[in-house]
Write a protein that holds these residues in place. Sequence first.
Motif, PDB file in Angstrom:
ATOM      1  N   THR A  63      16.731  24.838  21.318  1.00  0.00           N
ATOM      2  CA  THR A  63      17.492  24.750  20.073  1.00  0.00           C
ATOM      3  C   THR A  63      17.015  23.589  19.214  1.00  0.00           C
ATOM      4  N   ALA A  64      16.774  22.444  19.859  1.00  0.00           N
ATOM      5  CA  ALA A  64      16.320  21.267  19.112  1.00  0.00           C
ATOM      6  C   ALA A  64      14.937  21.479  18.514  1.00  0.00           C
ATOM      7  N   LEU A  65      14.050  22.080  19.280  1.00  0.00           N
ATOM      8  CA  LEU A  65      12.690  22.288  18.799  1.00  0.00           C
ATOM      9  C   LEU A  65      12.623  23.376  17.731  1.00  0.00           C
ATOM     10  N   ALA A  66      13.539  24.347  17.811  1.00  0.00           N
ATOM     11  CA  ALA A  66      13.562  25.421  16.817  1.00  0.00           C
ATOM     12  C   ALA A  66      13.927  24.903  15.435  1.00  0.00           C
ATOM     13  N   ASP A  84      10.230  21.587  11.723  1.00  0.00           N
ATOM     14  CA  ASP A  84       9.297  22.244  10.808  1.00  0.00           C
ATOM     15  C   ASP A  84       7.946  22.368  11.510  1.00  0.00           C
ATOM     16  N   PRO A  85       7.459  23.580  11.730  1.00  0.00           N
ATOM     17  CA  PRO A  85       6.178  23.768  12.422  1.00  0.00           C
ATOM     18  C   PRO A  85       5.014  23.039  11.769  1.00  0.00           C
ATOM     19  N   GLU A  86       5.094  22.830  10.450  1.00  0.00           N
ATOM     20  CA  GLU A  86       4.004  22.131   9.770  1.00  0.00           C
ATOM     21  C   GLU A  86       3.966  20.657  10.152  1.00  0.00           C
ATOM     22  N   ASP A  87       5.144  20.086  10.418  1.00  0.00           N
ATOM     23  CA  ASP A  87       5.215  18.668  10.786  1.00  0.00           C
ATOM     24  C   ASP A  87       5.047  18.456  12.296  1.00  0.00           C
ATOM     25  N   PHE A  88       5.436  19.464  13.095  1.00  0.00           N
ATOM     26  CA  PHE A  88       5.386  19.332  14.557  1.00  0.00           C
ATOM     27  C   PHE A  88       4.694  20.548  15.184  1.00  0.00           C
ATOM     28  N   GLY A 108       4.520  24.928  18.590  1.00  0.00           N
ATOM     29  CA  GLY A 108       3.542  25.952  18.912  1.00  0.00           C
ATOM     30  C   GLY A 108       3.277  26.110  20.395  1.00  0.00           C
ATOM     31  N   ASN A 109       3.920  25.288  21.213  1.00  0.00           N
ATOM     32  CA  ASN A 109       3.660  25.341  22.655  1.00  0.00           C
ATOM     33  C   ASN A 109       4.935  25.355  23.479  1.00  0.00           C
ATOM     34  N   LEU A 110       5.957  26.060  23.010  1.00  0.00           N
ATOM     35  CA  LEU A 110       7.233  26.101  23.719  1.00  0.00           C
ATOM     36  C   LEU A 110       7.101  26.653  25.132  1.00  0.00           C
TER      37      LEU A 110
END
Length: 217
Positions: free
Chosen positions: A168-171, A174-178, A183-185
Amino acid sequence: MRSNRDRADQPTLEAIAEAALSVVDDEGPEALSFRRVAQLLGVSHATVFRRCGDFDGLVNACADRLAARMPLVGQDLDWATATETRFSAFYEVLIEHPGLVALRSGRAWWGPHLLSRLVEPQLAHSVAAGMTPDAAIRVYRRLYLLTLGAVAFVDHRDVKKVRSAARTALAALDPEDFPALTGNLAVVLPALTDHEVYHGALRQLIDASASACLGGR
């Protein structure tokens, strides 16, 4: 003056520690109090207070009760094997009681069982194997801090809850910043609760210590 029977009826420190641990494990560390432990034991909270001295004494009793479950590992094993055995046992005890680890934050573990099962034999074995006392205590501290950090990071008793919260926290990122995290969940989430992460790090630290302080022995 109290009779011998009255004194015999008072809960032992071990019984108090077991009751306190059940509170911490079942109700959370914030629920621990003299009054709650006394309720479980059917005595007054003053009785528990007198036996422990203060809240730190109660927490210390819990910690040492857990340490009593650790094996006594002698110097008949080689240093690396004995070291891994001692700290793996410490880790196994702690992961079952994360609430106590949280309560002991900032407090040293000076109970007699931990000293006799981990600290003293580890330091003595390190010196006997060829380390200087300074190297022995530094190696011990590194292994100790690795173990506490591995336990304090997550509650290993509830893998699904840990991974769900992390997902939930990783979702929310922002994929552009992290990009590395989002990208590796598939590999990030399992690593959070993988015991081999700790055991692998423990072996690496032991090997590095042996190479640096014992000439690779």
